[in-house]
Design an enzyme around this catalytic site. Structure first.
Site, PDB file in Angstrom:
ATOM      1  N   SER A   1       3.026  -0.502 -11.253  1.00 43.76           N
ATOM      2  CA  SER A   1       3.905  -1.167 -10.293  1.00 43.76           C
ATOM      3  C   SER A   1       3.508  -0.689  -8.909  1.00 43.76           C
ATOM      4  O   SER A   1       2.936   0.396  -8.765  1.00 43.76           O
ATOM      5  CB  SER A   1       5.365  -0.786 -10.567  1.00 43.76           C
ATOM      6  OG  SER A   1       6.210  -1.136  -9.485  1.00 43.76           O
TER       7      SER A   1
ATOM      8  N   TYR B   1      12.335   5.206 -12.186  1.00 41.41           N
ATOM      9  CA  TYR B   1      11.329   4.153 -12.316  1.00 41.41           C
ATOM     10  C   TYR B   1      10.098   4.476 -11.470  1.00 41.41           C
ATOM     11  O   TYR B   1       8.956   4.358 -11.935  1.00 41.41           O
ATOM     12  CB  TYR B   1      11.927   2.817 -11.888  1.00 41.41           C
ATOM     13  CG  TYR B   1      10.961   1.652 -11.991  1.00 41.41           C
ATOM     14  CD1 TYR B   1      10.743   1.009 -13.204  1.00 41.41           C
ATOM     15  CD2 TYR B   1      10.275   1.191 -10.870  1.00 41.41           C
ATOM     16  CE1 TYR B   1       9.854  -0.049 -13.302  1.00 41.41           C
ATOM     17  CE2 TYR B   1       9.389   0.134 -10.958  1.00 41.41           C
ATOM     18  CZ  TYR B   1       9.183  -0.488 -12.178  1.00 41.41           C
ATOM     19  OH  TYR B   1       8.300  -1.541 -12.268  1.00 41.41           O
TER      20      TYR B   1
END
Length: 255
Positions: free
Chosen positions: A139, A152
């Site tokens: 990501s 995350y």
């Protein structure tokens, strides 16, 4: 492009997973699709035009189940040519001082342990073959910070570290390992992030997130899948150990 090749995809019932499966199927690949729910996998498989599809339920955070999905793929097809190491969750939003250990660990279990277990067991198979390609889903959060998303963010930084290490360890076996690093993608996971960020004001959250992207929109799952297909193809034959931002310019000038 992938005729006769076997592509193993985790998180295959999610937006990016489905798009990747469709893209590889279009190129003639045989598919092994992994997710938690058999029902969700069957629903996903019904949306794609694929000649040979193996559906496998597994929790990627459980090493025994990861080992099993690799073994079942090998028992069915006899090879794994491409591994899309894609399963992930976003967890709950909270500043670090308010984060629970349970949420932090839940995110790490899927996003880090799941990627690690997948690499461990698929690489063993590919090293015996002396061939293969792995694409990890990271990501742009693995390159940047984001308030409220500590678990995350930490997990995706870890994915990029594992990606680099796996590429170095696998290169002598003719195996390439790369990662994609998307910004927001128009999927159910992104909708969950919107809800976490601004409960009851999801449209405002979407507009806020999109405003941080120079191109002023989310990526489509198909755009991520196209990059995965390229990195898995012979056209990327000298690319390994890299991560590729696909973020509409969001990370420009940053890490």
């Amino acid at each position: 492009m992938f005729s006769g090749k076997v592509v193993l995809i985790t998180g295959a019932a999610g937006g990016i997973g489905i798009a990747a499966a469709k893209a590889f199927a279009k190129e003639g690949a045989k598919l092994a699709l992994v997710d938690l729910s058999k029902e969700a996998l069957e629903k996903a498989a019904n949306t794609m035009d694929a000649g040979d599809v193996l559906l496998l339920t597994a929790n990627v955070a459980n090493e025994d189940e990861v080992k099993r999905y690799v073994e079942e793929t090998m028992n069915h097809y006899g090879q794994i040519d491409v591994f899309i190491n894609n399963a992930g969750i976003n967890g709950k939003f909270a500043n670090l001082v308010d984060q629970s250990a349970e949420n932090f660990q839940a995110v790490m279990n899927v996003n880090v342990n799941g990627v690690f277990f997948g690499l461990k067991h698929v690489l063993k198979t590919m090293m015996k073959q002396k061939s293969g390609v792995i694409v990890n889903t990271a990501s742009n959060g693995g390159l940047l910070g984001a308030p409220g998303m500590g678990p995350y963010i930490a997990s995706k930084h870890a994915v990029i570290g594992l990606n680099k290490t796996a590429a170095l360890e696998a290169a002598e076996y003719g195996i390439r390992v790369n990662a994609v690093a998307p910004s927001g993608v128009d999927t159910a996971m992104m909708k969950s992030i919107e809800t976490n960020a601004m409960p009851g004001k999801e449209q405002e959250a979407r507009e806020m997130f999109e405003s941080t992207v120079p191109m002023k929109r989310y990526a489509t799952p198909e755009e991520i899948a196209d990059l995965m297909v390229f990195l898995s193809s012979d056209k990327a034959s000298f690319i390994t150990g890299s991560y590729y931002r696909i973020d509409g310019g969001q990370g420009t000038g940053s890490a």
